[in-house]
Scaffold this active site. Structure first.
Site, PDB file in Angstrom:
ATOM      1  N   SER B 155       0.841  -1.180   0.000  1.00  0.00           N
ATOM      2  CA  SER B 155       0.000   0.000   0.000  1.00  0.00           C
ATOM      3  C   SER B 155       0.889   1.248   0.000  1.00  0.00           C
ATOM      4  CB  SER B 155      -0.903  -0.055   1.243  1.00  0.00           C
ATOM      5  OG  SER B 155      -1.942   0.851   1.133  1.00  0.00           O
ATOM      6  N   ARG B 224     -12.301   6.244   9.128  1.00  0.00           N
ATOM      7  CA  ARG B 224     -11.793   4.876   9.141  1.00  0.00           C
ATOM      8  C   ARG B 224     -12.821   3.880   8.601  1.00  0.00           C
ATOM      9  NH1 ARG B 224      -6.909   2.593   8.718  1.00  0.00           N
ATOM     10  NH2 ARG B 224      -6.817   0.592   9.770  1.00  0.00           N
ATOM     11  N   ASP B 319      -8.036  -6.896  -4.708  1.00  0.00           N
ATOM     12  CA  ASP B 319      -7.730  -5.534  -4.268  1.00  0.00           C
ATOM     13  C   ASP B 319      -8.271  -4.538  -5.298  1.00  0.00           C
ATOM     14  OD1 ASP B 319      -6.609  -3.159  -3.430  1.00  0.00           O
ATOM     15  OD2 ASP B 319      -4.570  -3.930  -3.254  1.00  0.00           O
ATOM     16  N   HIS B 352      -7.786  -5.301  -0.433  1.00  0.00           N
ATOM     17  CA  HIS B 352      -6.501  -4.614  -0.271  1.00  0.00           C
ATOM     18  C   HIS B 352      -5.747  -5.117   0.966  1.00  0.00           C
ATOM     19  CE1 HIS B 352      -3.560  -1.495  -0.551  1.00  0.00           C
ATOM     20  NE2 HIS B 352      -3.894  -0.957   0.590  1.00  0.00           N
ATOM     21  N   ASP B 353      -6.471  -5.450   2.002  1.00  0.00           N
ATOM     22  CA  ASP B 353      -5.849  -5.920   3.243  1.00  0.00           C
ATOM     23  C   ASP B 353      -5.276  -7.344   3.151  1.00  0.00           C
ATOM     24  OD1 ASP B 353      -5.846  -3.754   4.850  1.00  0.00           O
ATOM     25  OD2 ASP B 353      -7.558  -4.329   6.095  1.00  0.00           O
TER      26      ASP B 353
END
Lengths: 197, 375
Positions: B155, B224, B319, B352-353
């Protein structure tokens, strides 16, 4: 030492310190040999993550890509040799890929198992299925497979204007019958294609 | 107060060390920091030939705590760092620093401005990825490390990898950028902007001036929550929560959180406010937005001066924040410069994580690549 004869022959042809692109490089056997023996700058393209892991373990550079999507990310004439060994069978549009190979590389080496080999013909006649030494036929390994023969490949090249500069037929024995009747007596064929310019 | 919270967290990490730079540090914007410090951690031993160092960059909300080791707090990359992990602490000397602008011990908007003795707040200058990387380079020099086996990060950490390798290629043998891009895309900037707006809109934010009172937790929580959606994939959210209801057996027809996914996001958002500073969030997302290493929109000349660096570029199939196409642009540019580059798209549905989860393919790909990197 390479086990497959077609790979051994291709390896002999490649000159020292050249740039080599191996399409469908598998575990990277050929590239590894070429890097070790000929000090080539090699790059592999492979779709299977397990094969890629093996290539990385050998210290090879390898890019995960589906060859059916062509070589659009490669510049013209960026490699001295492009190798497509026993992979053309699995390409959905062989003529497009070959065209791309001729664009990207100076010389293209294409090897495949000849389905018209006499043993295959006998197997088909008596057993009703073609027993390819490597793959056991398309249904068994679950991949879509082109039916490639020496004759059909040559016809494809003729139709598309691909210039074959050399042909190698294996096995090289049986009083060299492969030379006279290649479509019948060669188990594996290697074709060397050159780019037009 | 929010700063006491960070102190409390940092005190739980025995390996935490500080690098202090007491001279003026010039930033890409032209502004300066009178001095700065970086919090960092190292794991494993630097060998006698100083040839086993690996530098790891963290992402937006990360810290130097890359590995749990003997602390009570889990490391953010415990899946990849530790004994017998790909970044094996028995074999390598692992370095990870908290980035400039963050709130985990390095100088950022929550630090004291030495010029007036007050907390910076918005007086903290805007920083860029390159500033972050330059500061870490000073730490590396301070540690006496002259060669890095590899630099890696995902990232925003991947952006630092790219910036690092184009600036310090001579001391870097290889680079493993993951789930990243050579520039923040329009889409990235858009999401960062909405998250920043969420923070601005909280009256407690007070133009960044909140360190003596209540922090803008509502705004940061919302930021968040938005961010967290972009870190996951549709598949994994459906798989994890579907349309399941949280507490009630049936719909309530009220504006309370009813679906599991709602309470999950709220939980994620709320816990985040207990571990991150809203101003840091603003500064770091801004640094991401500014990142673009292309030259007039072209990535090929960016790498033209590199010669012997090896690259392993990794994307994750699910992602959508930094999709495979962005990593392929990097691969294309590297390849166009005849550099040694390998590329893998790890097939995983975590979005993405994905780089943070337990993933056998990722571990094997990285450790196999590293086996062949030698000084």
């Amino acid at each position: 030492m390479l086990k497959r004869k077609d790979l051994q022959i291709i390896c002999e042809y490649v000159t020292d310190s050249s740039r080599v692109l191996d399409l469908g490089c598998g575990d990277g056997q050929l590239l590894h040999e070429l890097v070790k023996e000929k000090k080539v700058k090699g790059l592999g393209i492979e779709i299977s993550i397990d094969c890629i892991k093996n290539c990385l373990k050998k210290g090879l550079s390898v890019i995960q890509e589906d060859l059916n999507e062509g070589l659009k990310d490669f510049k013209d004439n960026s490699f001295d040799y492009i190798i497509l060994s026993q992979t053309l069978e699995y390409i959905s549009s062989p003529d497009n890929l070959i065209k791309e190979m001729l664009r990207v590389g100076k010389r293209s080496y294409i090897s495949f198992e000849n389905l018209a080999y006499w043993r295959n013909r006998l197997s088909f006649l008596f057993k009703g299925r073609i027993k390819s030494s490597k793959n056991g036929g398309s249904i068994i390994n679950g991949k879509k497979q082109q039916l490639l023969t020496v004759k059909s490949f040559q016809e494809l090249c003729k139709k598309k204007g691909f210039i074959i500069s050399s042909r190698i037929y294996l096995p090289k024995r049986q009083f060299n019958l492969t030379k006279i009747f290649p479509n019948l007596f060669s188990r594996t064929a290697i074709f060397i294609l050159k780019c037009k310019s | 107060m929010i700063n006491e919270l960070f102190e409390y967290i940092l005190n739980k990490i025995p390996e935490l060390k500080y690098f202090k730079y007491d001279k003026i540090f010039k930033l890409e914007s032209g502004k300066t920091l009178p001095k700065f410090q970086l919090a960092y951690e190292t794991y494993g031993q630097l060998n006698s030939t100083k040839s086993n160092a690996i530098l790891i960059f963290h992402a937006l909300s990360g810290s130097s705590h890359v590995f749990k080791d003997n602390s009570e707090i889990g490391g953010w990359w415990d899946e990849m760092v530790g004994p017998n992990k790909p970044f094996d602490t028995n074999e390598y000397f692992i370095i990870c620093a908290n980035i400039l602008g963050s709130c985990y011990g390095s100088t950022g908007p929550n630090s004291l401005n030495p010029l007036n003795g007050k907390i910076y707040g918005l007086d903290f200058p805007i920083i860029t990825i390159h500033d972050i990387v330059k500061a870490i380079k000073m730490l590396i020099d301070h540690l006496g490390v002259q060669k890095l086996l590899t630099v890696t990060g995902s990232s925003m950490g991947g952006m630092q990898v790219l910036d690092w390798v184009i600036n310090f290629s001579g001391i870097t043998l290889s680079a493993i950028p993951m789930a990243t891009a050579a520039y923040a895309t329009t889409f990235n900037i858009a999401f960062n902007e909405v998250q920043r707006q969420a923070i601005y809109s909280d009256s407690f934010w007070n133009n960044g001036n909140y360190y003596s009172g209540f922090a803008p937790n509502k705004g940061l929580r919302l930021a968040r929550e938005i961010g967290h959606i972009t870190y996951l994939s549709e598949d994994i959210m459906r798989e994890k929560f579907g349309r399941s209801l949280q507490n009630n057996p049936k719909l309530l027809f009220q504006f309370t959180e009813e679906f599991e996914v709602e309470s999950y996001l709220q939980y994620k958002g709320t816990t985040f406010t207990k571990r991150f500073d809203a101003n840091s969030y603003l500064y770091i997302t801004k640094a991401i937005d500014y990142f673009d290493i292309r030259q007039n929109g072209n990535l090929i000349p960016t790498f033209s001066h590199l010669e012997n660096n090896k690259f392993l570029v990794i994307s994750f199939s699910s992602d959508w924040l930094y999709p495979t196409s962005k990593l392929k642009e990097i691969v294309f540019a590297l390849k166009s410069n005849s550099l040694d580059v390998s590329f893998v798209e790890i097939d995983v549905n975590y979005g993405h994580d994905s780089f943070l989860i337990d993933c056998k393919d990722l571990r094997e790909v990285v450790s196999n690549f590293l086996t062949n990197i030698e000084v």
